[in-house]
Write an enzyme that holds these catalytic residues in place. Structure first.
Site, PDB file in Angstrom:
ATOM      1  N   ARG A   1       0.762  -1.145  -0.022  1.00  0.00           N
ATOM      2  CA  ARG A   1      -0.015   0.084  -0.002  1.00  0.00           C
ATOM      3  C   ARG A   1       0.806   1.314  -0.122  1.00  0.00           C
ATOM      4  O   ARG A   1       1.707   1.330   0.778  1.00  0.00           O
ATOM      5  CB  ARG A   1      -0.876   0.044   1.196  1.00  0.00           C
ATOM      6  CG  ARG A   1      -1.622   1.310   1.357  1.00  0.00           C
ATOM      7  CD  ARG A   1      -2.918   1.188   1.796  1.00  0.00           C
ATOM      8  NE  ARG A   1      -3.604   2.378   1.740  1.00  0.00           N
ATOM      9  CZ  ARG A   1      -4.677   2.806   2.462  1.00  0.00           C
ATOM     10  NH1 ARG A   1      -5.306   2.045   3.299  1.00  0.00           N
ATOM     11  NH2 ARG A   1      -5.285   3.903   2.246  1.00  0.00           N
TER      12      ARG A   1
ATOM     13  N   ARG B   1      -7.587   0.177  -2.869  1.00  0.00           N
ATOM     14  CA  ARG B   1      -6.653   0.018  -2.317  1.00  0.00           C
ATOM     15  C   ARG B   1      -6.428  -1.435  -1.928  1.00  0.00           C
ATOM     16  O   ARG B   1      -7.385  -2.264  -2.002  1.00  0.00           O
ATOM     17  CB  ARG B   1      -6.371   0.874  -0.757  1.00  0.00           C
ATOM     18  CG  ARG B   1      -7.868   0.451  -0.114  1.00  0.00           C
ATOM     19  CD  ARG B   1      -9.043   1.434  -0.050  1.00  0.00           C
ATOM     20  NE  ARG B   1      -8.726   2.665  -0.545  1.00  0.00           N
ATOM     21  CZ  ARG B   1      -8.640   3.683   0.206  1.00  0.00           C
ATOM     22  NH1 ARG B   1      -8.262   3.739   1.670  1.00  0.00           N
ATOM     23  NH2 ARG B   1      -8.527   4.986  -0.109  1.00  0.00           N
TER      24      ARG B   1
ATOM     25  N   ASP C   1      -6.568  -2.134   3.522  1.00  0.00           N
ATOM     26  CA  ASP C   1      -6.816  -1.002   4.573  1.00  0.00           C
ATOM     27  C   ASP C   1      -7.241  -1.547   5.679  1.00  0.00           C
ATOM     28  O   ASP C   1      -7.937  -2.434   5.781  1.00  0.00           O
ATOM     29  CB  ASP C   1      -7.936  -0.068   3.894  1.00  0.00           C
ATOM     30  CG  ASP C   1      -8.295   0.960   4.623  1.00  0.00           C
ATOM     31  OD1 ASP C   1      -7.713   1.547   5.206  1.00  0.00           O
ATOM     32  OD2 ASP C   1      -9.333   1.792   4.108  1.00  0.00           O
TER      33      ASP C   1
ATOM     34  N   ASP D   1      -8.398  -0.235   9.582  1.00  0.00           N
ATOM     35  CA  ASP D   1      -8.703   0.801  10.306  1.00  0.00           C
ATOM     36  C   ASP D   1      -8.913   0.331  11.537  1.00  0.00           C
ATOM     37  O   ASP D   1      -9.799  -0.661  11.948  1.00  0.00           O
ATOM     38  CB  ASP D   1     -10.110   1.515   9.720  1.00  0.00           C
ATOM     39  CG  ASP D   1      -9.491   2.273   8.446  1.00  0.00           C
ATOM     40  OD1 ASP D   1      -8.561   2.745   8.281  1.00  0.00           O
ATOM     41  OD2 ASP D   1     -10.729   2.264   7.600  1.00  0.00           O
TER      42      ASP D   1
HETATM   43  N1  ROI Z   1     -16.115   1.175   0.240  1.00  0.00           N
HETATM   44  C1  ROI Z   1     -16.296   0.176   0.494  1.00  0.00           C
HETATM   45  N2  ROI Z   1     -17.383  -0.831   0.211  1.00  0.00           N
HETATM   46  N3  ROI Z   1     -15.462  -0.560   1.414  1.00  0.00           N
HETATM   47  C2  ROI Z   1     -14.451  -0.058   1.849  1.00  0.00           C
HETATM   48  O1  ROI Z   1     -13.319  -0.481   2.535  1.00  0.00           O
HETATM   49  C3  ROI Z   1     -14.159   1.392   1.290  1.00  0.00           C
HETATM   50  N4  ROI Z   1     -12.953   2.010   1.949  1.00  0.00           N
HETATM   51  C4  ROI Z   1     -12.713   3.173   1.444  1.00  0.00           C
HETATM   52  C5  ROI Z   1     -13.652   4.031   0.670  1.00  0.00           C
HETATM   53  C6  ROI Z   1     -12.927   4.655  -0.540  1.00  0.00           C
HETATM   54  C7  ROI Z   1     -14.198   4.976   1.438  1.00  0.00           C
HETATM   55  N5  ROI Z   1     -14.697   3.136   0.021  1.00  0.00           N
HETATM   56  C8  ROI Z   1     -15.106   1.928   0.477  1.00  0.00           C
HETATM   57  O2  ROI Z   1     -11.777   3.953   2.185  1.00  0.00           O
END
Ligand code: ROI
Length: 168
Positions: A83, A94, A97, A99
């Site tokens: 990433r 990405r 991710d 979080d």
């Molecule tokens: N949309 C979905 N469905 N899942 C995600 O993990 C996700 N992550 C993001 C953004 C671009 C907001 N959209 C997403 O960062």
């Protein structure tokens, strides 16, 4: 002394299923972190600009690291999967991710770390997986349980993942 923490995992580039499963394995093998529960994986419609569907899930961890230390650990794991935040647009695709969604009942508002995650209350791709493993957890800002929050939003873009569905 450990704290219960909820994290969200997401990917929509490369082999998302393999990436998410490997990332969860690395997290669970990290000293000071124990995996308490992992949700199913969900296929989710992208929030933001047009891009491939995501694979999303959540996990509950018992953690010794502070929220700040945990953030550094998770960001290092994101980097292991290639990433490059600078190259990615804020709302773009990405590879991985990770979080922090909840950390006990802490409320943190730093420039680089906001807990609970500021958009978790409106995001079905977070709340649906989280409700599978933490439906009674009280989100400290709204003071509503995850099951209550999930009942208040449209979850139609989020479906349990069947491995044959993902073709990107
Ligand atoms: N949309 C979905 N469905 N899942 C995600 O993990 C996700 N992550 C993001 C953004 C671009 C907001 N959209 C997403 O960062």
């Amino acid at each position: 002394m450990t704290n219960q923490c909820a994290i969200a995992l997401g990917s929509n580039l490369g082999n998302s299923l393999a990436t998410l499963e490997q990332a969860l394995k690395i997290i669970s093998q990290t000293p000071g972190i124990n995996l308490v529960a992992a949700s199913s994986w969900y296929l989710t419609k992208p929030i933001g600009p047009p891009q491939p569907d995501y694979l999303n899930g959540c996990a509950i961890l018992a953690v010794e690291p502070t929220p700040e230390e945990l953030l550094v650990l998770l960001q290092a794991i994101e980097l292991q999967f290639g990433r490059v935040r600078i190259k990615e647009s804020r709302w773009g695709a990405r590879t991985l991710d990770l979080d922090i969604i909840l950390y006990g009942d802490l409320i943190i508002n730093n420039s680089d770390l906001i807990i609970p995650h500021p958009r978790m209350r409106e995001r079905a791709f977070v709340l649906v997986p989280l409700s599978e493993i933490a439906e009674d957890w009280q989100e400290p800002v709204s003071q509503k349980a995850i099951a209550q929050l999930v009942s208040e939003i449209d979850c139609s873009g989020v479906t349990i993942f069947q491995p044959s569905e993902l073709n990107n």
